[in-house]
Design a protein around this motif. Structure first.
Motif, mmCIF file in Angstrom:
data_model
loop_
_atom_site.group_PDB
_atom_site.id
_atom_site.type_symbol
_atom_site.label_atom_id
_atom_site.label_comp_id
_atom_site.label_asym_id
_atom_site.label_seq_id
_atom_site.Cartn_x
_atom_site.Cartn_y
_atom_site.Cartn_z
ATOM 1 N N PHE A 253 69.929 65.973 59.078
ATOM 2 C CA PHE A 253 69.081 65.495 58.109
ATOM 3 C C PHE A 253 69.378 64.092 57.797
ATOM 4 C CE2 PHE A 253 68.697 69.913 57.184
ATOM 5 C CZ PHE A 253 67.336 70.100 57.100
ATOM 6 N N PHE A 254 70.605 63.311 58.072
ATOM 7 C CA PHE A 254 70.983 62.198 57.758
ATOM 8 C C PHE A 254 70.114 61.040 57.746
ATOM 9 C CE2 PHE A 254 72.901 58.110 59.225
ATOM 10 C CZ PHE A 254 73.521 57.909 57.994
ATOM 11 N N LYS A 255 69.301 60.661 58.965
ATOM 12 C CA LYS A 255 68.356 59.817 59.087
ATOM 13 C C LYS A 255 67.271 60.056 58.458
ATOM 14 C CE LYS A 255 70.044 57.056 63.393
ATOM 15 N NZ LYS A 255 69.546 56.501 64.383
ATOM 16 N N TRP A 256 66.748 61.321 58.195
ATOM 17 C CA TRP A 256 65.762 61.679 57.483
ATOM 18 C C TRP A 256 65.809 61.267 56.145
ATOM 19 C CZ3 TRP A 256 63.101 64.106 53.454
ATOM 20 C CH2 TRP A 256 61.690 64.216 53.548
ATOM 21 N N PHE A 257 66.814 61.328 55.570
ATOM 22 C CA PHE A 257 67.085 60.842 54.096
ATOM 23 C C PHE A 257 67.268 59.331 54.074
ATOM 24 C CE2 PHE A 257 67.410 65.299 53.237
ATOM 25 C CZ PHE A 257 67.137 65.365 51.867
ATOM 26 N N VAL A 258 68.125 58.969 54.942
ATOM 27 C CA VAL A 258 68.592 57.327 54.995
ATOM 28 C C VAL A 258 67.254 56.532 55.367
ATOM 29 C CG1 VAL A 258 70.069 55.838 55.957
ATOM 30 C CG2 VAL A 258 70.949 57.844 54.911
ATOM 31 N N LYS A 259 66.339 56.760 56.469
ATOM 32 C CA LYS A 259 65.377 56.003 56.953
ATOM 33 C C LYS A 259 63.825 56.305 56.740
ATOM 34 C CE LYS A 259 68.575 53.708 59.609
ATOM 35 N NZ LYS A 259 68.805 52.336 59.377
ATOM 36 N N ASN A 260 63.981 57.427 55.765
ATOM 37 C CA ASN A 260 62.553 57.957 55.377
ATOM 38 C C ASN A 260 62.253 57.131 54.159
ATOM 39 O OD1 ASN A 260 60.180 59.158 54.506
ATOM 40 N ND2 ASN A 260 60.800 60.918 55.806
ATOM 41 N N ARG A 261 61.262 56.145 54.402
ATOM 42 C CA ARG A 261 60.695 55.147 53.545
ATOM 43 C C ARG A 261 59.850 55.865 52.541
ATOM 44 N NH1 ARG A 261 65.165 52.738 54.107
ATOM 45 N NH2 ARG A 261 65.191 50.775 55.348
ATOM 46 N N ASP A 262 59.314 56.905 53.160
ATOM 47 C CA ASP A 262 58.170 57.443 51.947
ATOM 48 C C ASP A 262 59.062 58.288 51.045
ATOM 49 O OD1 ASP A 262 55.930 56.639 53.484
ATOM 50 O OD2 ASP A 262 56.013 58.523 54.518
ATOM 51 N N LEU A 263 60.241 58.793 51.219
ATOM 52 C CA LEU A 263 60.986 59.308 50.369
ATOM 53 C C LEU A 263 61.529 58.428 49.281
ATOM 54 C CD1 LEU A 263 61.915 62.508 49.796
ATOM 55 C CD2 LEU A 263 64.048 61.793 51.072
ATOM 56 N N ASP A 264 62.061 57.327 49.819
ATOM 57 C CA ASP A 264 62.540 56.173 49.001
ATOM 58 C C ASP A 264 61.578 55.659 48.128
ATOM 59 O OD1 ASP A 264 65.107 56.343 50.144
ATOM 60 O OD2 ASP A 264 64.794 54.951 51.844
ATOM 61 N N LEU A 265 60.201 55.623 48.576
ATOM 62 C CA LEU A 265 59.330 54.899 47.727
ATOM 63 C C LEU A 265 58.893 55.801 46.418
ATOM 64 C CD1 LEU A 265 56.857 53.451 50.366
ATOM 65 C CD2 LEU A 265 58.221 52.258 48.721
ATOM 66 N N GLU A 266 59.369 56.945 46.617
ATOM 67 C CA GLU A 266 58.898 58.191 45.566
ATOM 68 C C GLU A 266 59.761 57.455 44.156
ATOM 69 O OE1 GLU A 266 60.272 62.554 44.611
ATOM 70 O OE2 GLU A 266 60.312 61.888 46.657
ATOM 71 N N PHE A 267 61.061 56.893 44.483
ATOM 72 C CA PHE A 267 61.740 56.734 43.498
ATOM 73 C C PHE A 267 61.499 55.210 43.006
ATOM 74 C CE2 PHE A 267 63.672 60.242 45.188
ATOM 75 C CZ PHE A 267 64.067 60.991 44.426
ATOM 76 N N ILE A 268 60.536 54.543 43.427
ATOM 77 C CA ILE A 268 60.145 53.280 43.088
ATOM 78 C C ILE A 268 59.095 53.269 42.220
ATOM 79 C CG2 ILE A 268 59.644 50.875 43.842
ATOM 80 C CD1 ILE A 268 61.236 51.258 46.215
ATOM 81 N N GLN A 269 59.157 52.682 40.945
ATOM 82 C CA GLN A 269 57.967 52.894 39.957
ATOM 83 C C GLN A 269 56.896 51.866 40.318
ATOM 84 O OE1 GLN A 269 57.673 55.093 38.029
ATOM 85 N NE2 GLN A 269 59.684 55.984 38.728
#
Length: 472
Positions: A253-269
């Motif tokens: 799951f490491f790269k899915w969390f670290v490299k997954n930009r869709d998941l990161d964008l969820e936390f950007i308002q």
């Protein structure tokens, strides 16, 4: 023409019903050739049913459930593990910790702590009865449910355990088909698992709880795809608390969390200049979520173990788990080659050393998959899980047939189909029960693994030629 097609489907279903009935009610595992005939015939019917595009999805659902219900009142005939399941569940019902004692101790002392203790001990066999329980806490809960509903009847307990497994398979069907749709894959692919005779016989028929473990796992993956990673962590934790096997997948799951930009964008308002933001999202956001993901999984497992906690728990449980790596041998592939090499150079079985080496090599292979593959999409993630698990199985000392359930389900979400063939030929391992002293026939094992590895190599070459590089 439609009439004849309908007649053909009806014939396939009726033939399957008869074959499953004979399998469940009139077969002994020592009758290998009868077993092989029924198994092969069922796979033939399965192949034609699943490839008949005229059968609707809902009809395949009904057929899958119907085939399972045939086994509802049977006693498992290919495995005796269920006797230990019932023993553990009744021990918990009596307020006794199944991790702190083993059945043989009570039999030696002529103590009968539960109903039908002698029958259960004789059924499970001396090997199973002489070790501490190695079934994780959520699995024990399933056994407890059976004890609550049927504390004095083995047959009643079997029906309860089987009902749990059937419900789990229905859950896999529901969430698995939904996840396939989300990944733009044909949702009918789920029937390569659900309608597979191997799954129906080994899970529903022989009461192996991989189905329940895989239900929680597939729900966790579905929630992860929805970006509900907290819920995903809880469900994956529940899966591990059923069977420890999904622990192997956690590094992936490491790269899915670290490299997954869709998941990161969820936390950007801020929603402006999203394209520019994607390039500048700090990696620590993914790492922090990954750490939280692991922490929730670990907390879920710990909370479920707490009711069984004692100072002896860890020691007894690790002893039982260690037996699978240092004592038992069954249906292995590369391990048997390593063992023969050990005989040549050392003169005796090096299982203790080989077991440790193969465990370390599995960890190294998982590290390679973790850091040298993208694993940022679900298809890539499922493919990495499939090959990571198969590497472990190919080097393991023990590979019971029902273990194939996990790679079979994972393959449904990938382009690889060799686990489907494996689910067919794994029946060859049951030839051991037709032999004197349950001795394995090496020629039978060679046939099994030549077919599996041959088809695997074919798939790897076929996909690499299309993409000009090797894809795993």
């Amino acid at each position: 023409m439609f009439f004849f097609r309908k007649q053909k489907v009806t014939l396939l279903v009726l033939t399957s019903i008869i074959l499953y009935f004979l399998f469940g009610y009139f077969l002994e595992r020592t009758a290998f050739y009868k077993l092989l005939f029924l198994w092969s015939a069922l796979f033939g019917c399965f192949y034609f049913l699943i490839n008949n595009k005229k059968i609707s999805f809902s009809n395949l659902v009904g057929i899958s459930i119907l085939f399972r219900l045939i086994f509802l009142f049977t006693t498992p005939n290919l495995s005796q593990d269920f006797y230990r399941f019932i023993w553990d569940g009744r021990m918990i019902l009596e307020g006794l910790n199944p991790y702190l004692s083993y059945p043989e101790y009570f039999m030696q002392q002529r103590i009968y702590p539960i109903a039908e203790a002698s029958e259960l001990y004789l059924g499970m066999g001396e090997l199973n009865g002489s070790h501490y329980s190695n079934y994780p806490p959520l699995n024990q809960l399933c056994f407890l449910i059976a004890a609550i509903f049927s504390s004095k009847s083995i047959f009643g307990s079997i029906i309860v355990l089987r009902s749990i497994i059937i419900l789990a398979d229905i859950g896999i069907l529901y969430f698995g088909s939904k996840l396939l749709q989300k990944l733009n894959l044909p949702k009918r692919n789920i029937f390569w698992y659900i309608l597979n005779p191997f799954i129906i016989i080994e899970m529903t028929g022989n009461l192996h709880f991989e189905s329940v473990m895989l239900f929680f796992f597939i729900v966790g993956m579905y929630k992860l795809h929805q970006q509900k990673w907290i819920l995903a962590a809880i469900f994956i934790g529940l899966s591990i608390s059923l069977k420890l096997l999904p622990l192997l997948f956690l590094p992936l799951f490491f790269k899915w969390f670290v490299k997954n930009r869709d998941l990161d964008l969820e936390f950007i308002q801020c929603k402006k200049n999203v394209v520019n933001l994607e390039k500048n999202i700090p990696a620590f956001m993914g790492i922090s979520k990954l750490i939280a993901f692991y922490a929730i999984i670990l907390s879920t497992i710990t909370l479920l173990f707490l009711p069984f906690y004692s100072s002896e728990l860890l020691e007894n449980y690790t002893k039982s788990i260690a037996l699978w790596f240092g004592k038992f041998e069954f249906n292995a592939s590369f391990y048997y080659i390593f063992r023969e090499i050990g005989y040549v150079f050392r003169g005796y079985n090096e299982i203790a050393i080989i077991g440790k080496i193969t465990a370390i090599s599995t960890i190294l292979f998982l590290i390679i998959l973790t850091f040298f593959r993208k694993n940022t999409s679900f298809k890539q993630l499922f493919t990495a899980m499939l090959f990571g698990l198969c590497f472990y199985y190919f080097t393991a000392t023990t590979l019971h047939p029902w273990y194939i359930a996990t790679p079979l389900l994972l393959s449904v979400f990938t382009k690889y189909k060799f686990p489907i063939l494996w689910s067919l030929v794994v029946i060859l391992s049951y030839q051991v029960y037709a032999n004197e002293l349950w001795k394995e026939n090496p020629f039978i094992l060679i046939i099994e693994y030549l077919l599996v590895f041959g088809f695997l190599i074919y798939e790897l070459k076929n996909k690499s030629s299309k993409n000009n590089n090797l894809i795993i």
